[in-house]
Design an enzyme around this catalytic site. Structure first.
Site: not given
Length: 267
Positions: A42, A155
């Site tokens: 991320s 993600d």
């Protein structure tokens, strides 16, 4: 300091708290500890890729200049799989900070994403670096998923928030992990709730953050880093990208606390 060990660093997820990674790097490099393998999930993938591209100074200058209005300027709204397309952010990265494929970065780099269809962890180690970052930061509900090689990616924090395992798989003998969520879960929403009801995006981001904290604890228990840096970022919300100075300073302070342990372990 010099070491014969191949040092790797695993930058963790944490949305706006991720600017703390810059401070961590500053403290390590000042102490003569330079990671040779870089992994990230991320926001950790974003900072890690830029560091591997030798563009950390430019990134720090940019984030320190962010205001809430400038942050909003990167919001390109979409209601097809997520609220934001992320095209403006990626265009900025490619134009100013991250203009190379992963194979041409100055340091070995990889990012973590999640296959939305299978739930499997995906390691991104080739292709355009900005595209890998975009997939790794695709927070469900906020950013639209990324289609890559027949997979729909979101993600990486859903499966591996602090990618120590990836760092070791890439050949690191000694892994420094950076966990951004050690005291952040739900705290910002509780504080905000004393003044007003939190907004929809805030609730979504913080709910996912709570989940990431739990996953991080589980993964690090089974795959521990050799040294773990844990910035105390509970006062920062997931969307406080404009508070970079605070985040960077806390990252620097947290790394300095761990430096004696790292020196001792590296001999």
């Amino acid at each position: 300091m010099k070491s014969t060990l191949n040092i790797g660093i695993a930058f963790g997820a944490g949305s706006a708290r991720g600017w703390a990674h810059i401070g961590v790097l500053r403290a390590l490099v000042k102490a003569g500890i330079r990671p040779r393998i870089v992994c990230g999930t991320s926001i950790g993938a974003l900072v890690g890729a830029v560091y591997a591209n030798d563009s950390l100074d430019a990134l720090e200058d940019w984030v320190l200049g962010l205001t809430w209005r400038r942050v909003l300027g990167f919001f390109d709204f979409s209601f097809n799989g997520g609220m934001l397309k992320g095209a403006k952010l990626i265009a900025h990265l490619e134009g100013h900070l991250l203009d190379r494929p992963i194979e041409e970065l100055a340091l070995p780099f990889a990012a973590v994403a999640t296959d939305l269809r299978s739930g499997r962890e995906v390691w991104l180690r080739e292709g355009r670096a900005a595209d890998a970052v975009r997939a790794s930061i695709a927070l469900p509900g906020l950013f639209t998923p990324v289609e890559r090689e027949g997979r729909l990616l979101v993600d990486g924090a859903l499966v591996n928030p602090v990618p120590v395992s990836l760092c070791r798989a890439m050949g690191a003998d000694f892994v420094i992990g950076v966990d951004l969520g050690s005291n952040a879960a739900g705290r910002h929403v509780r504080d905000a709730g004393q003044r007003r009801d939190p907004g929809m995006i805030e609730v979504l981001a913080e709910s996912i953050n709570i989940m990431q904290v739990r996953i991080t604890r589980s993964r690090l228990a089974g795959e521990p880093a050799d040294a773990l840096v844990m910035p105390q970022l509970g006062s920062l919300g997931s969307l406080d990208y404009h508070r970079a100075a605070e985040s960077i300073e806390e990252g620097r302070a947290a790394a300095e606390l761990v430096l004696p342990q790292i020196r001792r372990l590296l001999g």
